[in-house]
Design a protein around this motif. Structure first.
Motif, PDB file in Angstrom:
ATOM      1  N   GLU A 238       0.817  -1.208   0.000  1.00  0.00           N
ATOM      2  CA  GLU A 238       0.000   0.000   0.000  1.00  0.00           C
ATOM      3  C   GLU A 238       0.854   1.263   0.000  1.00  0.00           C
ATOM      4  N   LYS A 239       0.473   2.212  -0.883  1.00  0.00           N
ATOM      5  CA  LYS A 239       1.151   3.501  -0.935  1.00  0.00           C
ATOM      6  C   LYS A 239       0.743   4.372   0.244  1.00  0.00           C
ATOM      7  N   PHE A 240       1.687   5.206   0.680  1.00  0.00           N
ATOM      8  CA  PHE A 240       1.426   6.144   1.770  1.00  0.00           C
ATOM      9  C   PHE A 240       1.675   7.555   1.248  1.00  0.00           C
ATOM     10  N   ASP A 241       0.619   8.367   1.245  1.00  0.00           N
ATOM     11  CA  ASP A 241       0.711   9.749   0.760  1.00  0.00           C
ATOM     12  C   ASP A 241       0.461  10.685   1.936  1.00  0.00           C
ATOM     13  N   ARG A 242       1.503  11.355   2.418  1.00  0.00           N
ATOM     14  CA  ARG A 242       1.379  12.173   3.624  1.00  0.00           C
ATOM     15  C   ARG A 242       0.522  13.421   3.408  1.00  0.00           C
ATOM     16  N   SER A 243       0.246  13.751   2.155  1.00  0.00           N
ATOM     17  CA  SER A 243      -0.536  14.957   1.876  1.00  0.00           C
ATOM     18  C   SER A 243      -2.040  14.676   1.795  1.00  0.00           C
ATOM     19  N   ASP A 244      -2.442  13.413   1.905  1.00  0.00           N
ATOM     20  CA  ASP A 244      -3.851  13.039   1.754  1.00  0.00           C
ATOM     21  C   ASP A 244      -4.352  12.363   3.025  1.00  0.00           C
ATOM     22  N   PRO A 245      -5.061  13.074   3.911  1.00  0.00           N
ATOM     23  CA  PRO A 245      -5.541  12.500   5.175  1.00  0.00           C
ATOM     24  C   PRO A 245      -6.390  11.242   4.979  1.00  0.00           C
ATOM     25  N   ALA A 246      -7.213  11.199   3.928  1.00  0.00           N
ATOM     26  CA  ALA A 246      -8.067  10.035   3.688  1.00  0.00           C
ATOM     27  C   ALA A 246      -7.229   8.791   3.409  1.00  0.00           C
ATOM     28  N   LYS A 247      -6.158   8.948   2.642  1.00  0.00           N
ATOM     29  CA  LYS A 247      -5.296   7.807   2.332  1.00  0.00           C
ATOM     30  C   LYS A 247      -4.499   7.359   3.555  1.00  0.00           C
ATOM     31  N   ILE A 248      -4.152   8.305   4.428  1.00  0.00           N
ATOM     32  CA  ILE A 248      -3.449   7.954   5.662  1.00  0.00           C
ATOM     33  C   ILE A 248      -4.339   7.078   6.540  1.00  0.00           C
ATOM     34  N   ILE A 249      -5.602   7.442   6.659  1.00  0.00           N
ATOM     35  CA  ILE A 249      -6.565   6.647   7.429  1.00  0.00           C
ATOM     36  C   ILE A 249      -6.750   5.276   6.779  1.00  0.00           C
ATOM     37  N   LYS A 250      -6.802   5.248   5.451  1.00  0.00           N
ATOM     38  CA  LYS A 250      -6.973   3.990   4.724  1.00  0.00           C
ATOM     39  C   LYS A 250      -5.829   3.024   5.028  1.00  0.00           C
ATOM     40  N   VAL A 251      -4.603   3.551   5.101  1.00  0.00           N
ATOM     41  CA  VAL A 251      -3.441   2.704   5.389  1.00  0.00           C
ATOM     42  C   VAL A 251      -3.578   2.057   6.764  1.00  0.00           C
ATOM     43  N   SER A 252      -3.967   2.846   7.773  1.00  0.00           N
ATOM     44  CA  SER A 252      -4.113   2.286   9.118  1.00  0.00           C
ATOM     45  C   SER A 252      -5.233   1.238   9.157  1.00  0.00           C
ATOM     46  N   ASP A 253      -6.291   1.445   8.377  1.00  0.00           N
ATOM     47  CA  ASP A 253      -7.372   0.464   8.310  1.00  0.00           C
ATOM     48  C   ASP A 253      -6.903  -0.844   7.673  1.00  0.00           C
ATOM     49  N   ILE A 254      -6.089  -0.735   6.624  1.00  0.00           N
ATOM     50  CA  ILE A 254      -5.575  -1.927   5.949  1.00  0.00           C
ATOM     51  C   ILE A 254      -4.707  -2.741   6.894  1.00  0.00           C
ATOM     52  N   ILE A 255      -3.858  -2.056   7.662  1.00  0.00           N
ATOM     53  CA  ILE A 255      -3.018  -2.755   8.631  1.00  0.00           C
ATOM     54  C   ILE A 255      -3.881  -3.483   9.659  1.00  0.00           C
ATOM     55  N   LYS A 256      -4.905  -2.784  10.148  1.00  0.00           N
ATOM     56  CA  LYS A 256      -5.737  -3.316  11.229  1.00  0.00           C
ATOM     57  C   LYS A 256      -6.581  -4.499  10.770  1.00  0.00           C
ATOM     58  N   THR A 257      -7.067  -4.457   9.545  1.00  0.00           N
ATOM     59  CA  THR A 257      -7.929  -5.534   9.051  1.00  0.00           C
ATOM     60  C   THR A 257      -7.149  -6.672   8.397  1.00  0.00           C
ATOM     61  N   GLY A 258      -5.886  -6.432   8.082  1.00  0.00           N
ATOM     62  CA  GLY A 258      -5.068  -7.462   7.449  1.00  0.00           C
ATOM     63  C   GLY A 258      -4.675  -8.557   8.432  1.00  0.00           C
ATOM     64  N   THR A 259      -4.216  -9.681   7.890  1.00  0.00           N
ATOM     65  CA  THR A 259      -3.795 -10.800   8.735  1.00  0.00           C
ATOM     66  C   THR A 259      -2.286 -10.873   8.911  1.00  0.00           C
ATOM     67  N   ALA A 260      -1.533 -10.139   8.116  1.00  0.00           N
ATOM     68  CA  ALA A 260      -0.070 -10.138   8.253  1.00  0.00           C
ATOM     69  C   ALA A 260       0.336  -9.423   9.532  1.00  0.00           C
ATOM     70  N   ARG A 261       1.219 -10.050  10.302  1.00  0.00           N
ATOM     71  CA  ARG A 261       1.703  -9.441  11.548  1.00  0.00           C
ATOM     72  C   ARG A 261       3.092  -8.840  11.379  1.00  0.00           C
TER      73      ARG A 261
END
Length: 431
Positions: A238-261
């Motif tokens: 997943e790409k991380f774009d520091r200028s886009d708050p919505a994408k920053i939230i999306k990244v944290s959601d992907i980490i939280k819902t993913g199964t990779a530790r």
């Protein structure tokens, strides 16, 4: 188009000089010398947002949030220049000066700094706009994307750019970046090593985050290829774009819902700051972070709040500071000799005016706890010395005697072997 060229040529023929359309950009720190080395660092981490009414000329950008690590780069460069100027064997009768700019993580300010380093402070140029560049080389920048922009700007004029921290493999393309050099290895090696590290610990199911810039895109592409070769499965990339708050939230959601530790975090230093803040806010903890040199040893990222996020993080690092006498210089001599405002003559109010643009740097005056953990300072030290040795060669200096002080040299000059003197010096460092 032909009419425009002829019109400009006629105007120049009549004696009208070239002139810049905006006020020149002035360096944060500078010193005169027989030859000048330029530098661009991100001594501040951002600028204040401005309202753009498009009815009047925008006000100058105001920089915010100083960055101690980048400020140390400026100190390292000045320390190295002073050390070379004291030498009797390297450039014995030549003094090196410097012009250090702060781009405040702004591409606009970075471009203005590059133009100033090429054109100087004069409002008008010569009749043909063909004057010699102000600097012999430019040190910088600390991020790959801004370094690419700098190199593309200065490249047509063959002004060497030497980076101490830009690791994007893309910059190794000599056809596209013939005047770029660096004193740090490219990410071709780090990205592959990350895959080997993951395999070594037996982790076969991982997630991956990367900065949405040249550094992250290139580094992650190399890692994904290496991971595939090593039989490592990547759940998400997943790409991380520091200028886009919505994408920053999306990244944290992907980490939280993913199964990779286990997560490969190929982020730039400034991006990692933002990601940690988001993960703290969302209480995303308990993951094994695999880091890159850009942030894995950044002590300011480690706080009581971030401990549950970063505890156990591993990665590859750049070596610690190995420059004799720098620690004492950074907290004592620098402020007495190189810092322009604290020792200016005049009354107190004049001193305060002179110091105003440095007011958020002055609190660092007596702070030294970070110095033993500095990582890229060695690379910057080597970069300045490489430039000095190339000038020593081009000016035909003899040890303990003299150089051809008034010889005109161009940044692009080559020696008889077909390699620039600068390139030879960097090859000797095996970078």
């Amino acid at each position: 188009m032909l009419f425009l060229v002829l019109f400009v040529s006629l105007r120049l023929a009549k004696g009208e000089n070239c002139h810049i359309l905006d006020n020149p950009e002035y360096p944060l720190l500078s010193k005169d010398g027989d030859v000048i080395i330029g530098a661009i660092f991100s001594i501040h981490r951002g600028t204040q947002l401005q309202s753009m009414a498009y009815t009047e000329k925008p006000q100058p950008l105001i920089c915010t949030s100083s960055d101690l690590g980048e400020f140390r780069f400026a100190q390292t460069m000045i320390f190295t220049v002073d050390e070379i100027n004291r030498s009797n064997s390297l450039l014995p009768n030549i003094s090196i000066g410097y012009k250090i700019y702060d781009n405040c993580l702004s591409s606009l300010l970075s471009m203005k700094a590059a133009m100033a380093l090429m054109n100087g402070m004069d409002i008008t140029g010569d009749y043909a706009c063909s004057g010699q560049a102000v600097v012999q080389a430019i040190i910088g920048e600390s991020e790959s994307t801004s370094t690419i922009a700098l190199t593309k700007t200065t490249g047509p004029f063959m002004i060497p750019v030497i980076s101490h921290a830009a690791t994007c493999e893309c910059l190794s393309n000599k056809k596209e970046y013939p005047s770029f050099f660096r004193t740090i290895a490219s990410d071709f090696y780090q990205s592959r090593a990350l895959a080997y590290l993951v395999k070594h610990f037996g982790w076969s199911w991982v997630g991956a985050l990367y900065s949405d810039n040249d550094y992250g895109n290139s580094g992650m592409a190399i890692f994904l290829n290496a991971a595939k070769e090593e039989g490592i499965c990547v759940e998400y990339s997943e790409k991380f774009d520091r200028s886009d708050p919505a994408k920053i939230i999306k990244v944290s959601d992907i980490i939280k819902t993913g199964t990779a530790r286990v997560i490969i975090v190929f982020l730039a230093y400034f991006d990692m700051h933002i990601l940690i803040e988001q993960l703290i806010r969302r209480n995303v903890t308990g993951y094994q972070m695999i880091g890159v040199e850009a942030w894995i040893s950044a002590v300011d990222l480690v706080t009581p709040a971030s401990y549950n996020i970063l505890a156990g993080a591993i990665g590859f690092d750049v070596g610690k500071l190995k420059i004799a006498n720098f620690a004492d210089y950074a907290v004592n001599e620098f402020w007495q000799t190189a810092f322009p405002c604290l020792h200016s003559k005049g009354n107190i109010s004049e001193t305060e005016n002179n110091c105003r643009k440095y007011e958020d740097l002055i609190p660092f005056k007596n702070y030294s706890e970070d110095i033993s953990e500095l990582r890229y300072a060695n690379n910057l030290y080597n970069a300045v010395y490489a430039v000095a040795h190339s000038l020593h060669s081009l000016l035909r200096c003899t040890e303990n005697q003299s150089c051809e002080k008034y010889k005109t040299i161009q940044p692009w000059q080559e020696n008889r072997c077909g390699l620039t003197a600068l390139e030879q010096q960097l090859q000797s460092l095996k970078c």
